[in-house]
Enzyme design. Sequence first.
Site, mmCIF file in Angstrom:
data_model
loop_
_atom_site.group_PDB
_atom_site.id
_atom_site.type_symbol
_atom_site.label_atom_id
_atom_site.label_comp_id
_atom_site.label_asym_id
_atom_site.label_seq_id
_atom_site.Cartn_x
_atom_site.Cartn_y
_atom_site.Cartn_z
ATOM 1 N N ILE A 157 61.249 56.424 102.448
ATOM 2 C CA ILE A 157 61.368 56.647 101.011
ATOM 3 C C ILE A 157 61.907 55.439 100.272
ATOM 4 O O ILE A 157 61.927 55.407 99.052
ATOM 5 C CB ILE A 157 62.252 57.879 100.684
ATOM 6 C CG1 ILE A 157 63.565 57.824 101.462
ATOM 7 C CG2 ILE A 157 61.498 59.167 100.963
ATOM 8 C CD1 ILE A 157 64.550 58.909 101.050
ATOM 9 N N GLY A 158 62.360 54.440 101.001
ATOM 10 C CA GLY A 158 62.877 53.267 100.305
ATOM 11 C C GLY A 158 63.058 52.122 101.270
ATOM 12 O O GLY A 158 63.123 52.310 102.482
ATOM 13 N N GLY A 192 68.067 47.685 105.789
ATOM 14 C CA GLY A 192 67.227 48.556 106.603
ATOM 15 C C GLY A 192 66.447 49.516 105.738
ATOM 16 O O GLY A 192 66.726 49.674 104.558
ATOM 17 N N ASP A 219 78.211 45.733 93.223
ATOM 18 C CA ASP A 219 76.750 45.739 93.053
ATOM 19 C C ASP A 219 76.335 46.946 92.218
ATOM 20 O O ASP A 219 75.323 47.589 92.494
ATOM 21 C CB ASP A 219 76.088 45.763 94.438
ATOM 22 C CG ASP A 219 74.626 45.318 94.394
ATOM 23 O OD1 ASP A 219 74.167 44.848 93.332
ATOM 24 O OD2 ASP A 219 73.939 45.471 95.425
ATOM 25 N N ARG A 273 69.742 50.483 89.643
ATOM 26 C CA ARG A 273 68.961 50.628 90.883
ATOM 27 C C ARG A 273 69.816 51.199 92.013
ATOM 28 O O ARG A 273 69.288 51.716 92.997
ATOM 29 C CB ARG A 273 68.372 49.267 91.298
ATOM 30 C CG ARG A 273 69.401 48.243 91.666
ATOM 31 C CD ARG A 273 68.851 46.879 92.077
ATOM 32 N NE ARG A 273 69.958 45.941 92.178
ATOM 33 C CZ ARG A 273 70.538 45.321 91.159
ATOM 34 N NH1 ARG A 273 70.064 45.478 89.954
ATOM 35 N NH2 ARG A 273 71.583 44.539 91.322
ATOM 36 N N ASN A 274 71.139 51.071 91.909
ATOM 37 C CA ASN A 274 72.033 51.572 92.950
ATOM 38 C C ASN A 274 72.717 52.879 92.578
ATOM 39 O O ASN A 274 73.706 53.267 93.189
ATOM 40 C CB ASN A 274 73.067 50.507 93.316
ATOM 41 C CG ASN A 274 72.431 49.380 94.112
ATOM 42 O OD1 ASN A 274 71.443 49.600 94.806
ATOM 43 N ND2 ASN A 274 72.978 48.177 94.000
ATOM 44 N N ASP A 321 74.926 52.790 97.594
ATOM 45 C CA ASP A 321 74.783 51.422 98.034
ATOM 46 C C ASP A 321 76.126 50.699 98.105
ATOM 47 O O ASP A 321 76.439 49.854 97.271
ATOM 48 C CB ASP A 321 73.830 50.688 97.097
ATOM 49 C CG ASP A 321 73.148 49.554 97.839
ATOM 50 O OD1 ASP A 321 73.649 49.157 98.898
ATOM 51 O OD2 ASP A 321 72.122 49.074 97.355
HETATM 52 P P1 ADP Z 1 69.989 48.383 99.594
HETATM 53 O O1 ADP Z 1 71.360 48.397 100.171
HETATM 54 O O2 ADP Z 1 69.163 47.388 100.287
HETATM 55 O O3 ADP Z 1 69.954 48.213 98.103
HETATM 56 P P2 ADP Z 1 69.719 51.176 99.099
HETATM 57 O O4 ADP Z 1 70.835 51.909 99.738
HETATM 58 O O5 ADP Z 1 69.890 50.899 97.640
HETATM 59 O O6 ADP Z 1 69.419 49.831 99.884
HETATM 60 O O7 ADP Z 1 68.382 51.986 99.349
HETATM 61 C C1 ADP Z 1 67.133 51.468 98.990
HETATM 62 C C2 ADP Z 1 66.292 52.535 98.298
HETATM 63 O O8 ADP Z 1 66.122 53.673 99.137
HETATM 64 C C3 ADP Z 1 66.927 53.091 97.019
HETATM 65 O O9 ADP Z 1 66.629 52.323 95.899
HETATM 66 C C4 ADP Z 1 66.319 54.487 96.939
HETATM 67 O O10 ADP Z 1 65.047 54.431 96.342
HETATM 68 C C5 ADP Z 1 66.175 54.880 98.391
HETATM 69 N N1 ADP Z 1 67.355 55.664 98.815
HETATM 70 C C6 ADP Z 1 68.496 55.185 99.347
HETATM 71 N N2 ADP Z 1 69.376 56.167 99.611
HETATM 72 C C7 ADP Z 1 68.787 57.310 99.235
HETATM 73 C C8 ADP Z 1 69.194 58.713 99.222
HETATM 74 N N3 ADP Z 1 70.401 59.086 99.662
HETATM 75 N N4 ADP Z 1 68.320 59.622 98.755
HETATM 76 C C9 ADP Z 1 67.113 59.250 98.295
HETATM 77 N N5 ADP Z 1 66.668 57.964 98.260
HETATM 78 C C10 ADP Z 1 67.481 56.999 98.725
HETATM 79 MG MG MG Z 2 70.220 49.039 96.463
#
Ligand code: ADP
Ligand code: MG
Length: 438
Positions: free
Chosen positions: A189-190, A195, A302, A306-307, A320
């Site tokens: 999903i992302g 990772g 951060d 987006r976070n 995040d």
């Molecule tokens: P990074 O640390 O690289 O920014 P993220 O934790 O922000 O990674 O996750 C990347 C993407 O994955 C997010 O922008 C979101 O779209 C999706 N995502 C992350 N965590 C969740 C969650 N708990 N539920 C739904 N989608 C998630």
């Molecule tokens: Mg992020």
Amino acid sequence: MLWTVHKRAMDLRGFRISMYEKQQKLCKEFKDPNWYKAKNKVGQVGFIPANYVKKREGVKAGTKLSLMPWFHGKITREQAERLLYPPETGLFLVRESTNYPGDYTLCVSCEGKVEHYRIIYKDSKLTIDEEAYFDNLMQLVEHYTNDADGLCTRLMKPKLMEGTVAAQDEFSRSGWTLKMKDLTLLQTIGRGEFGDVMLGDYRGSKVAVKCIKNDATAQAFVAEALVMTQLRHKNLVQLLGVIVEDKSSLFIVTEFMAKGSLVDYLRSRGRSVLGGECLLKFSLDVSEGMEYLEANNFVHRDLAARNVLVSEDNIAKVSDFGLTKEASATQDTGKLPVKWTAPEALREKLFSTKSDVWSFGILLWEIYSFGRVPYPRIALKDVVPRVERGYKMDAPDGCPAIVYELMKQCWHLDPNQRPSFRKLREQLEHIKAKELYQ
Ligand code: ADP
Ligand code: MG
């Protein structure tokens, strides 16, 4: 109804068991301290004996957790041999190769002698014998722990780097490990920096699972999970647990946020769907989560739309925590999102709750502009010099003046002049109560 089977009660651990932080409240409702109220996965409420419940702890701050505690970095062959003394067959460590930069060396004590095996890095894979290939060092160590497969002995005991604790052990000690057999990974999903993120099913509940990518990001990954063990608030994405499989991988399992990131949510719905009350609610949600971090001395570093993720029932939660540190830690400024980061943080690495407040101002601007990229029409290289000279973005179209005032307060060049998150939350609550958000 009583839960009397030991295993059943333990299985509930971490999932909707309501005692951990609500103990006080429950004691009032249910006087006997030897029983805890718990909910199982189908939502039935019952009581379970207190001694069947393991209390979760935050992993102690300052503990140097490593997924690869046997990795000693750049040490010489002689140093490695000294570390593996006195001889003990199967005692091992991994170091960076001195002769072949970029490669690693596996050093194993074997019948009184230390063998040094070169680990070749080739086409993004690691190999010793050019027969068995691995994505990362953890997998390689795992393989040769199970089977000597040509080495003088199988790996039996890691020589731990001084001052480190195996992350895997520490997470299980503190009660945060979940079992892989209970988890089904469904779809990606992302994509995250450390990772990929997958949708999973954990015993009938939807969860998000962050999967580790490679050695280089392993440490950051552990740091993120470590921070999350210490946080619990309705406006922070909740850690459910970590999964450590075969010592070679780590998954971070969090609550699933069905509506995805706030920035995508704002962009896809837009002005026609999202009214002023809704935008204010998101702003307030984020301020509450940040007020909790502020009160607990965590700096996010951060914070950006987006976070922030949105739940099924439209609650915005900060996520995040990859860069989150306890206040005072320093940080390399290489990878920072320039448009969200306070000038003093970019310039002098001065991160504080007040630099998070700056980012919160940018986040407010993102919310009220329905997910636009900040500083539109200004080239990235010009942003910092202009901001340093006092430039501030205009109010987004249709943004209430009272909310724009808050943004500008967050963008005070002097960090001390910026409001606290507590103050911001109070002011947002005031705007809500007086319905000043139109
Ligand atoms: P990074 O640390 O690289 O920014 P993220 O934790 O922000 O990674 O996750 C990347 C993407 O994955 C997010 O922008 C979101 O779209 C999706 N995502 C992350 N965590 C969740 C969650 N708990 N539920 C739904 N989608 C998630
Ligand atoms: Mg992020």
